[in-house]
Design a protein around this motif. Structure first.
Motif, PDB file in Angstrom:
ATOM      1  N   ASN A 109      11.162  13.139   0.976  1.00  0.00           N
ATOM      2  CA  ASN A 109      10.578  11.858   1.566  1.00  0.00           C
ATOM      3  C   ASN A 109       9.280  11.508   1.314  1.00  0.00           C
ATOM      4  N   ASP A 110       8.408  12.478   1.357  1.00  0.00           N
ATOM      5  CA  ASP A 110       6.914  12.299   1.273  1.00  0.00           C
ATOM      6  C   ASP A 110       6.615  12.122  -0.269  1.00  0.00           C
ATOM      7  N   SER A 113       7.599   8.774  -1.227  1.00  0.00           N
ATOM      8  CA  SER A 113       6.489   7.653  -0.534  1.00  0.00           C
ATOM      9  C   SER A 113       5.481   7.572  -1.589  1.00  0.00           C
ATOM     10  N   SER A 116       6.334   6.046  -4.933  1.00  0.00           N
ATOM     11  CA  SER A 116       6.471   4.606  -4.575  1.00  0.00           C
ATOM     12  C   SER A 116       5.142   3.839  -4.663  1.00  0.00           C
ATOM     13  N   LYS A 137      -2.313   6.995   2.319  1.00  0.00           N
ATOM     14  CA  LYS A 137      -1.177   7.251   3.158  1.00  0.00           C
ATOM     15  C   LYS A 137      -1.508   8.198   4.397  1.00  0.00           C
TER      16      LYS A 137
END
Length: 167
Positions: A109-110, A113, A116, A137
């Motif tokens: 997930n990180d 992120s 993205s 972040k």
């Protein structure tokens, strides 16, 4: 600090003792007079004293084997990774190697992120751009974590976490 006609290494050599405390300060005070005449002398002696080869190897291995913990936020992982780097200031890893190690240690997930935020593959960016993305972040996550803690501490007098904070 820039002094005309004085090399930066000489300025660092003069100011270094003021940055020390504890065992490091005692070590420097015990060094024989005129045994350290250049910045390179100081760096070499300091590293040999406080970072013998076996300790350096262990610290470098910790950095290389870094993994984000299951319950660790992105910010916490970044903070812990930087602590490892600071713990071995002479690790010798390039900025790109450090970023690659950190990125590959993150949960999916990180990683997603970061990709993205990078508008594609995070590691295709220049190291400075990667650091800006990570810092951005980190700040977002850190401020959200602080808000949750503040909300928890003011929402009720019971120790239970309210459902809107936990969810």
């Amino acid at each position: 600090m820039k002094i005309p006609n004085v090399p930066n290494t000489s300025v660092k050599l003069m100011l270094f003792p003021f940055s020390l405390e504890g065992a490091a300060r005692i070590w420097l005070e015990k060094e024989p007079p005129r045994s350290i005449e250049t910045w390179d002398d100081l760096v070499s002696k300091f590293i040999n004293k406080f970072f013998p080869p076996s300790k350096t190897t262990n610290l470098r291995n910790e950095i290389t084997r870094f993994q984000q913990k299951f319950d660790e936020t992105f910010y916490e992982a970044w903070d812990r990774f930087n602590d490892l780097l600071r713990g071995c200031p002479h690790h010798g890893f390039s900025e790109l190697h450090q970023l690659d190690t950190f990125y590959n240690a993150l949960n999916s997930n990180d990683q997603d992120s970061l990709n993205s935020a990078a508008g594609g593959n995070f590691l295709d960016k220049m190291p400075r751009e990667c650091l800006k993305i990570i810092e951005s972040k980190s700040k977002v996550r850190q401020s959200r974590n602080k808000a949750v803690v503040a909300k928890m501490s003011t929402s009720s007098s019971t120790p239970a976490i309210s459902s809107d904070v936990a969810g």
